[in-house]
Motif scaffolding. Structure first.
Motif, PDB file in Angstrom:
ATOM      1  N   ALA A  20      45.216  37.174  42.053  1.00 24.19           N
ATOM      2  CA  ALA A  20      45.344  36.228  43.168  1.00 24.19           C
ATOM      3  C   ALA A  20      46.734  35.614  43.205  1.00 24.19           C
ATOM      4  O   ALA A  20      47.319  35.435  44.289  1.00 24.19           O
ATOM      5  N   ALA A  21      47.296  35.331  42.029  1.00 23.72           N
ATOM      6  CA  ALA A  21      48.641  34.761  41.977  1.00 23.72           C
ATOM      7  C   ALA A  21      49.669  35.733  42.542  1.00 23.72           C
ATOM      8  O   ALA A  21      50.646  35.321  43.193  1.00 23.72           O
ATOM      9  N   CYS A  22      49.469  37.024  42.322  1.00 21.68           N
ATOM     10  CA  CYS A  22      50.378  38.018  42.901  1.00 21.68           C
ATOM     11  C   CYS A  22      50.410  37.893  44.426  1.00 21.68           C
ATOM     12  O   CYS A  22      51.485  37.887  45.051  1.00 21.68           O
ATOM     13  N   HIS A  23      49.227  37.819  45.029  1.00 19.82           N
ATOM     14  CA  HIS A  23      49.162  37.713  46.487  1.00 19.82           C
ATOM     15  C   HIS A  23      49.740  36.379  46.970  1.00 19.82           C
ATOM     16  O   HIS A  23      50.407  36.327  48.015  1.00 19.82           O
ATOM     17  N   LEU A  24      49.508  35.307  46.225  1.00 21.39           N
ATOM     18  CA  LEU A  24      50.040  34.011  46.632  1.00 21.39           C
ATOM     19  C   LEU A  24      51.562  33.969  46.497  1.00 21.39           C
ATOM     20  O   LEU A  24      52.243  33.361  47.331  1.00 21.39           O
ATOM     21  N   LEU A  25      52.111  34.599  45.475  1.00 22.68           N
ATOM     22  CA  LEU A  25      53.568  34.655  45.357  1.00 22.68           C
ATOM     23  C   LEU A  25      54.170  35.490  46.475  1.00 22.68           C
ATOM     24  O   LEU A  25      55.252  35.175  46.991  1.00 22.68           O
ATOM     25  N   ALA A  67      42.225  39.792  45.578  1.00 24.30           N
ATOM     26  CA  ALA A  67      42.189  40.073  44.138  1.00 24.30           C
ATOM     27  C   ALA A  67      40.919  40.826  43.762  1.00 24.30           C
ATOM     28  O   ALA A  67      40.947  41.774  42.968  1.00 24.30           O
ATOM     29  N   LEU A  68      39.792  40.415  44.326  1.00 22.46           N
ATOM     30  CA  LEU A  68      38.524  41.104  44.024  1.00 22.46           C
ATOM     31  C   LEU A  68      38.527  42.526  44.568  1.00 22.46           C
ATOM     32  O   LEU A  68      37.957  43.443  43.945  1.00 22.46           O
ATOM     33  N   ASP A  69      39.177  42.735  45.708  1.00 23.40           N
ATOM     34  CA  ASP A  69      39.279  44.099  46.248  1.00 23.40           C
ATOM     35  C   ASP A  69      40.121  44.983  45.327  1.00 23.40           C
ATOM     36  O   ASP A  69      39.878  46.190  45.202  1.00 23.40           O
ATOM     37  N   GLU A  70      41.112  44.384  44.693  1.00 23.71           N
ATOM     38  CA  GLU A  70      42.027  45.145  43.848  1.00 23.71           C
ATOM     39  C   GLU A  70      41.495  45.323  42.423  1.00 23.71           C
ATOM     40  O   GLU A  70      41.944  46.206  41.685  1.00 23.71           O
ATOM     41  N   ALA A 111      43.583  35.054  49.042  1.00 22.34           N
ATOM     42  CA  ALA A 111      44.202  35.649  47.860  1.00 22.34           C
ATOM     43  C   ALA A 111      43.142  36.079  46.856  1.00 22.34           C
ATOM     44  O   ALA A 111      43.253  37.154  46.238  1.00 22.34           O
ATOM     45  N   TYR A 112      42.101  35.276  46.687  1.00 20.77           N
ATOM     46  CA  TYR A 112      41.037  35.653  45.760  1.00 20.77           C
ATOM     47  C   TYR A 112      40.231  36.841  46.302  1.00 20.77           C
ATOM     48  O   TYR A 112      39.805  37.715  45.531  1.00 20.77           O
TER      49      TYR A 112
END
Length: 475
Positions: free
Chosen positions: A350-355, A127-130, A123-124
């Protein structure tokens, strides 16, 4: 510098009868525990020896010797004419209800904090890619990233509570949101209905805000009694606010079913009491499907829900949220902005991907917790058969009843064996719950089995003779 009165400190210290060794050493150990778990603030001025001694039923020499040991070990400071006040020694020890570094070879059973699942690194990385698409902007998102607010709203809708992104406010964890709610919803001196026992950090936040808690006893297996008592307390006190944990209540593990939630909602609405609902453990139902959110049974504008990813996913991911009606969300957003302008962007991405993948995370986490829970219950039954161990249907911990009021003494004895525990009174007021101990099942089964063997040895140090086993041992 706050001064602690002799009577109040004696109430916090409680009975020293289960402590081994000289009385002065037992008193010093109890005072260290009070500072270490936050019940006694750092920098608090202790009562004079001549005042504390009669309050505890000890000699003045005993209290003087205890204070001397505290000073020698770094837990107190003194200055001629100014008295003695609490301090922290150098090293990894931290005061307050916050998981901190522990010494080598020490197992933390004081805090219910599971390790991160394998989805967190991915997820992190995502997040870094986004992140580059957001870098041209200023980086401030006071209400939270729109995509994260939308995902949280969708999660509520799936749980039976229709929610729009405008009803969601992202916070830096549940406690951050809870503190903002108290700032907005309470005035100093107002009553707040709370469950007893309760979550230490929430109780501390209420005290810091000047709230007057109306404590209502709750117990696992008595949801009907809890609903009736909470509703009655709201009516009797006229409290404008009730702080509630209806899902795997901390520490008892009580979960209210759907019918109980409807009755509680009706009771609170009839009393004109707003519900501040802590949903920290709402996603951790281990036996059966979780009931719908308590807010779903409440009228619009009569609740604020507090959520977080810290228990369902990982405590290092400091992302939480508040759910309320939009006008209240605006007031809460203003209160949060006074604390911090905006939350960190990478963590929210990262929270977006984890959700998006939370169901997969929970599909792995729940069976692991069930296995650890079963291992802990079985080990306690084998090594400590006189303990009563009710088993909750969800959450992360057991709330054990000890055969004698020795919780604080047991914590001190366990520390000598490398176990970091939380004394039962930390979840209440004074020295209530000295016959209780909260044990998390967030560690793997082999670790918990070894820990219980050490815990049994510590219990033998405190009270060598166990009483008879309870008639019914729930597994």
């Amino acid at each position: 510098m706050d001064a602690v009165g002799a009577a109040r400190l004696a109430g916090l210290v409680g009975d020293l009868g289960a402590e081994r060794g000289p009385r002065y050493a037992a008193l010093a150990a109890r005072l260290r525990l009070l500072v270490a778990d936050g019940r006694l603030p750092v920098g608090a001025r202790l009562p004079a020896e001549r005042e504390l001694a009669p309050a505890l039923g000890l000699s003045r020499d005993t209290v003087t010797s205890a204070y001397r040991r505290l000073r020698d070990d770094g837990w107190a400071l003194a200055r001629q004419g100014a008295g003695t006040w609490t301090a922290l020694p150098a090293g990894p020890v931290r005061a307050g209800w916050v998981p901190g570094p522990v010494g080598e070879g020490v197992l933390d059973l004081a805090h219910a904090a599971p390790a991160a699942p394998p989805q967190v690194p991915a997820a992190y990385a995502a997040a870094l890619d986004e992140l580059p698409r957001l870098l041209p902007g200023h980086g401030y998102h006071p209400g939270g990233l729109p995509g994260l607010r939308a995902r949280i709203a969708e999660r509520y809708a799936r749980r039976g509570l229709p929610t729009t992104p405008e009803q969601v406010l992202v916070t830096s964890g549940a406690l951050h949101g809870l503190s903002a709610c108290l700032d907005v919803l309470l005035r100093r001196g107002q009553r707040v209905v709370v469950e007893d026992p309760g979550y230490p950090n929430a109780l501390d936040a209420l005290a810091a805000g000047g709230a007057r808690p109306a404590r209502v006893p709750v117990a696992l297996g008595d949801g009907d009694g809890a609903v009736a008592a909470l509703s009655a307390a709201a009516r009797a006190t006229g409290a404008p606010l009730a702080y509630l944990v209806p899902d795997a209540q901390n520490p008892t593990g009580l979960t209210l079913d759907a019918a109980q939630r409807r009755r509680l909602a009706a009771g609170l609405q009839g009393a004109g009491t707003l519900a501040l609902v802590d949903e920290t453990f709402a996603e951790l139902a281990l036996d059966g499907e979780p009931p719908p959110p308590l807010a779903a049974a409440l009228a619009p504008g009569r609740s604020v829900s507090v959520g977080t990813l810290s228990k369902a996913v990982w405590g290092g991911l400091r992302v939480g949220w508040l759910r309320a009606d939009p006008p209240l969300v605006h007031r809460l957003a203003a209160a949060l902005a006074r604390r911090e302008l905006s939350g960190p962007v990478v963590e929210q991405l990262a929270a977006c991907h984890l959700l998006d993948g939370l169901d997969a995370v929970l599909a792995e986490r729940r069976p692991a917790l069930r296995a650890s829970r079963a291992a802990l219950v079985a080990a306690l039954g084998e090594h400590l058969p006189s303990w009563e161990v009710p088993v909750p249907s969800g959450g992360l911990f057991l709330w054990c009843r000890l055969p004698a009021p020795t919780s604080s003494a047991l914590v001190a004895a366990a520390a000598r064996r490398g176990l970091h525990l939380a004394a039962g009174p930390r979840f209440g007021a004074g020295h209530a719950f000295e016959d209780r101990l909260r044990l998390p099942y967030t560690h793997p089964a082999p670790v918990l089995r070894r820990a219980v063997a050490d815990l049994a040895a510590a219990a033998a140090d405190v009270a060598p003779q166990d009483g008879p086993a309870p008639a019914a041992y729930v597994v």
